[in-house]
Design an enzyme around this catalytic site. Sequence first.
Site, PDB file in Angstrom:
ATOM      1  CG  HIS A 221       3.220   2.251   4.428  1.00  0.00           C
ATOM      2  ND1 HIS A 221       3.440   1.027   3.856  1.00  0.00           N
ATOM      3  CD2 HIS A 221       4.445   2.784   4.681  1.00  0.00           C
ATOM      4  CE1 HIS A 221       4.751   0.816   3.774  1.00  0.00           C
ATOM      5  NE2 HIS A 221       5.377   1.873   4.253  1.00  0.00           N
ATOM      6  CB  CYS A 222      -2.753   5.374   3.013  1.00  0.00           C
ATOM      7  SG  CYS A 222      -3.420   4.310   1.751  1.00  0.00           S
ATOM      8  CB  ALA A 223       1.643   7.515   6.125  1.00  0.00           C
TER       9      ALA A 223
END
Length: 451
Positions: free
Chosen positions: A393-395
């Site tokens: 999640h781009c985290a």
Amino acid sequence: MSTLDVERIRSHFDFPATGRVVTNNAASTQPPRELIELLGRLAPWYENVHRGQSAASRRTTALFESAYDTIASWLNAPSRRCIATYRNTTEAINAVMYSLLTSFRDGDNVVTTMMEHNSNYVPWHALCREILPRFGRRVECRIARFRADGSLDLDHLASLIDQRTKLVCCTGASNFFGAKPDLAVVRRLADAGGYPQPTGEHRALLLVDGAQLVPTTAVDVQALDVDYLAFSFHKMLAPFGVGVLYAKEHLLDHDLPFLYGGDMIAEGRVTPTSVAWNDLPWKHAAGTPNILGVIVSAQALRLLVDLVLPTAFFSSWGPLPRVAIEETMTRVARHTAALTAHCMAGLREINGLRPYGPEQRTPLVAFTIAGVSPFAVAQALDRQGVESRAGCHCATLAHHALGLDPPASCRLSFALYNTFDDVDRAVAALRTIQPAATDALPTGRSTPAVR
Ligand code: PMP
């Protein structure tokens, strides 16, 4: 008991007719029919803004400028002079980075967090590791940890901020944990650093990534006293390519523009030796903007109020009262919190499932199932018509910090149009996935056994 008339809300959307279980709303939400129709209604009068004397141009310009007023009132910003529009949150944060680039001094630092989406980490990493070193300037990028429950470690954040901290960049709500850092505390910590800004203030600037905050909470930028706040309309019912940057007026006035060119200059004030900037907010609107996208996106805010309350703000441009905005977002938050609690209760029954993030969360839950690749989980859900998202999640920083291998989880996320039946279908689909070993971390190599 729901606080929303969800059936009425769903009747404004086309997706329910497909049978989709739309539970990937933290990525993007669905467009209500009225917004698509509005685009069509605007088309016959389409013209460029600030670039024509025709009735069509004057009309489109008025609608475009009014859209800025609606966006400003949504955030309780003092005026449209504090609003800039870009393509998305990512571009808005990059705009801040490029605007501030030249004002970093050797030895300064930027503090961000391990919970950030890459769009609020990678620009600061790039600034400190790639861009400023080429100008011979050393600026450090410091990263605050999160606690075991996924909430921001405010003590660690405090220990990283000092008198050379020019900027603190913090998420308003994590798109992985759902955690919402206490922004009042973050503001106080940024103030305590006491950095002497070129504008005369003595405190670190505070940039908040509002991509998951603004769609889930009524945000008052003045009460929060943030310097910058970015969000994307595609997570707020309006997938027309518009992101927003709120910034305090004195900063937009003082900061260099991110983009240079037409319309951002004062009319006629360009010579071979000098250029004068346009008034705010147009100084930060170089080139032809996403005119219809901005108009329709602002109308999405007004329609959102009408979907939740018995009001008629859509298709008009009158003032949008603060009380209506707050009541709307309170009701949306109450409904989606009930869905999320119901989901969490269902997930707790699933063997080997580990949810991430604190109890108090935005309407999303990311989890792993022991020994099962999150991608296989998402595929198994999809086979049963349930939409989710697997990945980091781009985290990415947070997934690595947790030691997840692969750095991935599966995420369900809810919006105002979701039903308890959607949640039940998602949980039922998850029940069909067999964990490989109850306490193993996901490895990404195994495939799910689907009953
Ligand atoms: N920050 C957060 C917390 C997000 O959830 C997202 C979108 N996933 C972004 C930033 C980036 O948004 P955009 O892709 O619209 O630039």
